[in-house]
Scaffold this motif. Structure first.
Motif, short mmCIF file in Angstrom:
data_model
loop_
_atom_site.label_atom_id
_atom_site.label_comp_id
_atom_site.label_asym_id
_atom_site.label_seq_id
_atom_site.Cartn_x
_atom_site.Cartn_y
_atom_site.Cartn_z
N ALA A 1 55.84 -18.80 -11.49
CA ALA A 1 57.01 -19.42 -12.10
C ALA A 1 57.27 -18.84 -13.49
N LEU A 2 56.20 -18.53 -14.22
CA LEU A 2 56.34 -17.97 -15.57
C LEU A 2 56.56 -16.46 -15.55
N TYR A 3 55.96 -15.78 -14.57
CA TYR A 3 56.06 -14.31 -14.46
C TYR A 3 56.44 -13.94 -13.03
N PRO A 4 57.69 -14.17 -12.65
CA PRO A 4 58.08 -14.00 -11.25
C PRO A 4 58.08 -12.56 -10.74
N ASP A 5 58.17 -11.60 -11.62
CA ASP A 5 58.33 -10.22 -11.17
C ASP A 5 57.22 -9.30 -11.67
N ASP A 6 56.03 -9.86 -11.88
CA ASP A 6 54.93 -9.06 -12.41
C ASP A 6 53.90 -8.82 -11.31
N PRO A 7 53.87 -7.62 -10.73
CA PRO A 7 52.93 -7.36 -9.63
C PRO A 7 51.48 -7.46 -10.05
N GLU A 8 51.21 -7.25 -11.35
CA GLU A 8 49.84 -7.33 -11.86
C GLU A 8 49.28 -8.75 -11.71
N LEU A 9 50.18 -9.75 -11.66
CA LEU A 9 49.76 -11.16 -11.60
C LEU A 9 49.99 -11.77 -10.22
N ASP A 10 50.16 -10.94 -9.22
CA ASP A 10 50.45 -11.42 -7.87
C ASP A 10 49.15 -11.51 -7.06
N TYR A 11 48.70 -12.75 -6.79
CA TYR A 11 47.47 -12.94 -6.02
C TYR A 11 47.60 -12.35 -4.61
N GLY A 12 48.82 -12.32 -4.10
CA GLY A 12 49.04 -11.79 -2.76
C GLY A 12 48.73 -10.32 -2.65
#
Length: 496
Positions: free
Chosen positions: A429-440
């Motif tokens: 929700a805070l960083y919707p477009d940051d792949p570095e923070l994507d658990y998936g």
């Protein structure tokens, strides 16, 4: 009529909801894919260990041809007195395998094994069903009992299974339930005869959908409900959700003017009206002002063993085996990263974990966590297990700052959080477009239960597999503390 084949597990499913059996038979693809492998593995391991409770035993190997199991049981039953595990019987197409059967000269004793730490109502049905099958075959049942885990047992160097397990005598309860069992079996057969593949039974949404187990067909049975609906309200008690559902208050539009908790109304309002983020800058500044350098962002991973593997531990005790630590030594300094991951064969995991953490956090800076209760509780437990470390554990606990609080208190809220303050909802929700923070996008491990399961199984893997899994564990845990750093940075950004 042709009677359906029931087992004790299928019977217990029908006690919860008869439609589960119909869906299992005709629409198995509609079940939600939920990884229950760890639960099944735990049950299997506990069951195998319990087989030795009464001394030597003769085991019936599982065979898809149930008749072979029944025939083998018939042979062994002649050799009384003896102990037979997985003794298998059928009466009128009702089949059961008894976990442990004491086969004495004057009758038998039934022992059902569960990996639970308490006696649940559904276990009474399980034991009573076995009593029904065996008694109708003419066996004299002297006792019908449940074996389960004693969660107060503390392991020494050697495991004592006589202390690990409790035995509850359910004989009288099983006898009293016999008429109920017979009636239920008749109803189940009538139900399945009435509803063939082309005649789907009505769906009844009720609390039984989650009691005693969450049903794998929940998504299927609620597929026609509006989205989002009352069951999507985060934090609302289940009985309250069902109350609104039965009142016909199902969609968010139905619920927007209801007299319910303001947090639930806020989730509904943000969803329906696409509100801008809500940010209480004063409250967030207060939290930021409480943080002191050096700043330690730390996250633990833990696992549980139903059968305690480590000395001084209890069944199902949370065993911290890993942490990730991002450190900001002083204002403006570059971020440092440290980490710890126990060896799979380590018999002193908890102490080694604690000593490494104490060494990595020597100063009285702020210890930033996400959900204080978990880490603080583990630290208190460590202090109780190792009194010489208690002072350091109390020091660390005294410095904890919980980064979750502004989200739990709704000082910071967006529509995308969907009423939740879980970091898995907050971060995107805070960083919707940051792949570095994507658990998936992580390679193998994406959530805490996967990390726990991976570590528990680590010692059974090849060296190459262990290396791959350990790297994945480090990668996952590191993202958890990086996520906290990013949330802290977002707090600073929105309050500037």
């Amino acid at each position: 009529m042709n009677r359906i084949r029931l087992s004790k597990s299928r019977y217990c499913k029908c006690v919860q909801c008869k439609k589960i059996l119909w869906l299992d038979k005709y629409k198995p693809e509609s079940a939600t894919e939920d990884n229950k492998e760890a639960i099944f593995e735990t049950g299997k391991n506990v069951g195998e260990l319990a087989k030795g409770l009464f001394g030597d035993y003769e085991d019936i190997d599982f065979d898809k041809n149930l008749s072979a199991m029944i025939e083998k049981t018939d042979e062994l039953m002649k050799n009384k007195p003896n102990i037979i595990t997985e003794a298998s019987f059928t009466f009128n197409n009702n089949f059961c395998s008894v976990d442990i059967l004491k086969n004495d000269d004057d009758g038998v004793e039934i022992y059902e094994v569960k990996s639970s730490t308490k006696v649940k109502d559904i276990y009474l049905d399980d034991v009573a069903y076995q009593y029904f099958v065996l008694s109708n075959l003419g066996l004299n049942i002297k006792k019908a009992c449940l074996i389960y885990i004693n969660n107060e047992y503390i392991r020494d160097d050697e495991l004592d299974i006589s202390q690990l397990f409790k035995i509850e005598d359910l004989t009288e309860t099983a006898r009293q339930k016999q008429a109920e069992i017979r009636e239920n079996i008749e109803r189940i057969n009538d139900f399945m005869q009435t509803h063939d593949r082309d005649n789907e039974p009505e769906t009844i949404i009720e609390k039984h959908c989650f009691d005693p187990y969450s049903c794998d067909f929940w998504d299927y049975c609620t597929r026609d409900l509006p989205k989002p609906n009352v069951f999507d309200i985060s934090g609302m008690q289940r009985r309250s959700k069902f109350k609104k559902y039965h009142e016909g208050k199902v969609s968010f539009r139905d619920l927007e003017n209801e007299r319910i908790n303001r947090k639930y109304l806020e989730q509904i309002d943000f969803e329906l009206n696409d509100r801008e983020p809500k940010i209480d800058k004063y409250a967030i500044r207060q939290l930021l002002d409480s943080i002191r350098y050096p700043i330690y962002f730390i996250d633990y991973e833990s696992c549980q063993y139903a059968i305690p593997e480590l000395p001084k531990t209890k069944p199902y005790q949370q065993i911290p085996f890993q942490y990730s630590l991002h450190i900001i030594p002083e204002k403006g300094a570059p971020i440092e990263h440290k980490e710890y991951l126990a060896e799979a064969e380590d018999k002193n995991i908890i102490r080694n974990f604690a000593e490494a953490m104490i060494e990595d956090m020597p100063e009285d800076g702020s210890v930033i966590v996400y959900n204080k209760t978990f880490e603080a509780t583990r630290n208190r437990e460590i202090g109780e297990m190792y009194p010489d470390l208690k002072g350091e554990m109390e020091r660390i606990n005294g410095n904890i700052v919980d980064l979750m609080v502004p989200f739990r208190q709704r000082n910071y809220y967006t529509k995308e959080m969907q009423g939740s303050y879980s970091i898995k909802k907050v971060l995107p929700a805070l960083y919707p477009d940051d792949p570095e923070l994507d658990y998936g996008k992580l390679s193998m491990i994406h959530k805490g239960d996967e990390a726990s399961e991976a570590f528990v199984k680590l010692k059974d893997k090849t060296p190459e597999e262990q290396k791959e899994i350990r790297n994945a564990l480090l990668e996952y845990c590191k993202l958890d503390t990086l996520a906290m750093v990013k949330i802290w940075e977002k707090f600073r950004e929105v309050t500037d």
